[in-house]
Design an enzyme around this catalytic site. Structure first.
Site, PDB file in Angstrom:
ATOM      1  N   CYS A 114      57.226  59.608  92.184  1.00 24.28           N
ATOM      2  CA  CYS A 114      55.808  59.498  91.786  1.00 24.28           C
ATOM      3  C   CYS A 114      55.517  60.459  91.965  1.00 24.28           C
ATOM      4  O   CYS A 114      55.397  60.932  93.428  1.00 24.28           O
ATOM      5  CB  CYS A 114      55.152  58.029  91.957  1.00 24.28           C
ATOM      6  SG  CYS A 114      54.755  58.194  93.762  1.00 24.28           S
ATOM      7  N   GLU A 115      54.360  60.754  91.199  1.00 26.91           N
ATOM      8  CA  GLU A 115      54.236  62.224  91.868  1.00 26.91           C
ATOM      9  C   GLU A 115      52.158  61.933  92.655  1.00 26.91           C
ATOM     10  O   GLU A 115      52.081  62.835  93.486  1.00 26.91           O
ATOM     11  CB  GLU A 115      53.190  62.835  90.423  1.00 26.91           C
ATOM     12  CG  GLU A 115      52.200  62.100  90.034  1.00 26.91           C
ATOM     13  CD  GLU A 115      51.865  63.090  88.577  1.00 26.91           C
ATOM     14  OE1 GLU A 115      52.679  64.121  87.877  1.00 26.91           O
ATOM     15  OE2 GLU A 115      50.346  62.423  88.421  1.00 26.91           O
ATOM     16  N   HIS A 116      52.274  61.215  93.007  1.00 28.20           N
ATOM     17  CA  HIS A 116      51.322  61.048  94.227  1.00 28.20           C
ATOM     18  C   HIS A 116      51.780  60.897  95.292  1.00 28.20           C
ATOM     19  O   HIS A 116      51.236  61.396  96.530  1.00 28.20           O
ATOM     20  CB  HIS A 116      50.948  59.540  93.969  1.00 28.20           C
ATOM     21  CG  HIS A 116      49.762  59.101  92.591  1.00 28.20           C
ATOM     22  ND1 HIS A 116      50.054  58.740  91.642  1.00 28.20           N
ATOM     23  CD2 HIS A 116      48.958  60.103  91.691  1.00 28.20           C
ATOM     24  CE1 HIS A 116      49.737  58.381  90.427  1.00 28.20           C
ATOM     25  NE2 HIS A 116      48.616  59.901  90.792  1.00 28.20           N
ATOM     26  N   HIS A 117      53.138  60.451  95.353  1.00 29.46           N
ATOM     27  CA  HIS A 117      54.093  59.988  96.821  1.00 29.46           C
ATOM     28  C   HIS A 117      55.117  60.063  97.084  1.00 29.46           C
ATOM     29  O   HIS A 117      55.860  60.325  98.120  1.00 29.46           O
ATOM     30  CB  HIS A 117      53.543  58.280  97.395  1.00 29.46           C
ATOM     31  CG  HIS A 117      51.980  58.403  97.218  1.00 29.46           C
ATOM     32  ND1 HIS A 117      51.809  56.567  96.082  1.00 29.46           N
ATOM     33  CD2 HIS A 117      51.110  57.663  98.371  1.00 29.46           C
ATOM     34  CE1 HIS A 117      49.958  56.085  96.389  1.00 29.46           C
ATOM     35  NE2 HIS A 117      50.265  56.753  97.216  1.00 29.46           N
ATOM     36  N   GLN A 134      54.421  56.814  85.398  1.00 28.38           N
ATOM     37  CA  GLN A 134      55.026  55.554  84.605  1.00 28.38           C
ATOM     38  C   GLN A 134      54.587  56.145  82.762  1.00 28.38           C
ATOM     39  O   GLN A 134      55.391  55.930  82.292  1.00 28.38           O
ATOM     40  CB  GLN A 134      55.119  54.337  84.874  1.00 28.38           C
ATOM     41  CG  GLN A 134      56.124  53.454  84.011  1.00 28.38           C
ATOM     42  CD  GLN A 134      56.289  51.963  84.159  1.00 28.38           C
ATOM     43  OE1 GLN A 134      55.910  52.129  85.629  1.00 28.38           O
ATOM     44  NE2 GLN A 134      56.080  51.407  83.360  1.00 28.38           N
ATOM     45  N   HIS A 176      57.372  50.590  91.494  1.00 25.85           N
ATOM     46  CA  HIS A 176      57.027  51.632  92.080  1.00 25.85           C
ATOM     47  C   HIS A 176      57.556  51.602  93.739  1.00 25.85           C
ATOM     48  O   HIS A 176      56.805  50.221  94.328  1.00 25.85           O
ATOM     49  CB  HIS A 176      55.585  52.142  91.907  1.00 25.85           C
ATOM     50  CG  HIS A 176      55.486  52.896  89.980  1.00 25.85           C
ATOM     51  ND1 HIS A 176      54.975  53.539  90.482  1.00 25.85           N
ATOM     52  CD2 HIS A 176      55.253  51.367  89.294  1.00 25.85           C
ATOM     53  CE1 HIS A 176      55.262  53.425  88.587  1.00 25.85           C
ATOM     54  NE2 HIS A 176      55.803  52.689  88.379  1.00 25.85           N
ATOM     55  N   CYS A 233      56.239  53.463  95.729  1.00 26.19           N
ATOM     56  CA  CYS A 233      54.819  53.361  96.603  1.00 26.19           C
ATOM     57  C   CYS A 233      53.972  51.907  96.622  1.00 26.19           C
ATOM     58  O   CYS A 233      53.374  52.459  97.783  1.00 26.19           O
ATOM     59  CB  CYS A 233      54.179  54.348  95.877  1.00 26.19           C
ATOM     60  SG  CYS A 233      53.590  54.147  94.417  1.00 26.19           S
TER      61      CYS A 233
HETATM   62  N1  LIG Z   1      49.008  55.154  86.763  1.00 24.41           N
HETATM   63  C1  LIG Z   1      49.868  55.263  87.544  1.00 24.41           C
HETATM   64  N2  LIG Z   1      49.552  54.855  88.980  1.00 24.41           N
HETATM   65  C2  LIG Z   1      50.027  55.042  89.834  1.00 24.41           C
HETATM   66  C3  LIG Z   1      51.692  55.499  89.320  1.00 24.41           C
HETATM   67  N3  LIG Z   1      52.606  55.732  90.425  1.00 24.41           N
HETATM   68  C4  LIG Z   1      51.958  55.204  91.869  1.00 24.41           C
HETATM   69  N4  LIG Z   1      50.299  55.087  91.371  1.00 24.41           N
HETATM   70  C5  LIG Z   1      48.695  54.508  91.582  1.00 24.41           C
HETATM   71  O1  LIG Z   1      48.297  56.113  92.549  1.00 24.41           O
HETATM   72  C6  LIG Z   1      47.093  56.104  93.076  1.00 24.41           C
HETATM   73  C7  LIG Z   1      46.861  56.381  93.855  1.00 24.41           C
HETATM   74  O2  LIG Z   1      46.024  56.227  94.682  1.00 24.41           O
HETATM   75  P1  LIG Z   1      45.118  56.917  95.616  1.00 24.41           P
HETATM   76  O3  LIG Z   1      43.591  55.985  96.573  1.00 24.41           O
HETATM   77  O4  LIG Z   1      44.840  58.628  95.529  1.00 24.41           O
HETATM   78  O5  LIG Z   1      46.293  56.723  96.904  1.00 24.41           O
HETATM   79  P2  LIG Z   1      46.774  56.420  97.933  1.00 24.41           P
HETATM   80  O6  LIG Z   1      45.002  56.252  98.919  1.00 24.41           O
HETATM   81  O7  LIG Z   1      48.085  56.193  98.107  1.00 24.41           O
HETATM   82  O8  LIG Z   1      46.609  54.914  97.443  1.00 24.41           O
HETATM   83  P3  LIG Z   1      46.995  53.458  97.533  1.00 24.41           P
HETATM   84  O9  LIG Z   1      48.468  53.089  97.291  1.00 24.41           O
HETATM   85  O10 LIG Z   1      46.255  52.095  97.472  1.00 24.41           O
HETATM   86  O11 LIG Z   1      47.610  53.148  99.173  1.00 24.41           O
HETATM   87  C8  LIG Z   1      47.754  54.781  93.803  1.00 24.41           C
HETATM   88  O12 LIG Z   1      46.644  53.124  93.127  1.00 24.41           O
HETATM   89  C9  LIG Z   1      49.204  54.769  92.706  1.00 24.41           C
HETATM   90  O13 LIG Z   1      49.979  52.974  92.945  1.00 24.41           O
HETATM   91  C10 LIG Z   1      51.808  55.857  88.013  1.00 24.41           C
HETATM   92  O14 LIG Z   1      53.119  55.415  87.785  1.00 24.41           O
HETATM   93  N5  LIG Z   1      50.973  55.384  87.532  1.00 24.41           N
HETATM   94 ZN   LIG Z   2      53.145  56.707  94.159  1.00 25.41          ZN
END
Ligand SMILES: Nc1nc2c(ncn2[C@@H]2O[C@H](COP(=O)(O)OP(=O)(O)OP(=O)(O)O)[C@@H](O)[C@H]2O)c(=O)[nH]1
Ligand SMILES: [Zn+2]
Length: 208
Positions: free
Chosen positions: A94-97, A135, A163, A165
């Site tokens: 995932c690009e977020h984590h 995704q 996921h 994460c």
């Molecule tokens: N729509 C979508 N969201 C994703 C995907 N992979 C991870 N995420 C979400 O990206 C979001 C990033 O939210 P943030 O609030 O910026 O980050 P965070 O504080 O690490 O969030 P938490 O996971 O809720 O602890 C999270 O809600 C993840 O679940 C994906 O493939 N699609």
């Molecule tokens: Zn993630």
């Protein structure tokens, strides 16, 4: 004049792709950041291993979907119904984590004369999965790539994924899975075709 253009278009230091040894140094920094000692015996080769593993896990940046989907063929005895490759396993990040997304893709299309080599469908999934992703993006990218290259009557992509994460950290919901779909052409405009795709994904479990 050339010199000016060169200066203007020269990549800044930040744009330059880091070298292998710079990437390894970044891994050493992360090892120190988590509280470990990159100089202890067990971790000495870890930066090199991580950089090598990244080359594999993120090989999708070097891969080209044009190469994968460039070859199609027509000799299929007039076959013009759904072609579905289901349960294609994939690993993405995932690009977020930057932690794993573990999933299965189901990819179908309705040919309009031409078909794809079946392995090319799984290779298309690989090209997009082996990048930092959401995704939703992988799903849309697979569908639109096949649509653009093959020009079939329609493409249907359904992805189910877990996921890490959401499982290993944060909300910690192990086992929650996410479904995403993209439909083009006949799969988008004709509910019957969409329903057939869904029932083929779910329904036909031929006895072994
Ligand atoms: N729509 C979508 N969201 C994703 C995907 N992979 C991870 N995420 C979400 O990206 C979001 C990033 O939210 P943030 O609030 O910026 O980050 P965070 O504080 O690490 O969030 P938490 O996971 O809720 O602890 C999270 O809600 C993840 O679940 C994906 O493939 N699609
Ligand atoms: Zn993630």
């Amino acid at each position: 004049m050339d010199a000016i253009v060169k200066t203007l278009t020269r990549k800044t230091d930040e744009d330059r792709r880091p070298t292998v040894s710079e990437a390894e140094e970044a891994v050493r920094t992360l090892l120190r950041f988590i509280g470990d000692d990159p100089e202890r015996e067990g971790l000495l080769d870890t930066p090199a291993r991580v950089v090598k593993a990244y080359g594999e896990l993120f090989s999708g940046y070097e891969a080209s979907v044009e190469d994968v989907l460039g070859r199609t063929f027509e000799e299929v005895a007039g076959y013009d119904d759904i072609v579905l490759v289901r349960d294609i396993p994939f690993f993405s990040h995932c690009e977020h984590h930057m932690v794993p997304i573990i999933g299965k893709a189901h990819v179908g299309y309705l040919p309009d004369g031409r078909v794809l080599g079946l392995s090319k469908i799984a290779r298309t999934v690989e090209v997009f999965a082996r990048r930092l992703q959401t995704q939703e993006s992988i799903t849309a990218q697979i569908a639109h790539a096949i649509d653009a290259h093959l020009k079939p009557k329609g493409v249907a992509v359904l992805i189910e994924a877990d996921h890490m994460c959401m499982a290993m950290r944060g909300v910690q919901k192990l086992g929650a899975s996410t479904l995403t779909s993209t439909f083009t052409g006949a799969f988008k405009t004709e509910p019957r075709e969409q329903a057939r795709f869904m029932s083929m994904v779910r329904g036909f479990n031929y006895p072994a």
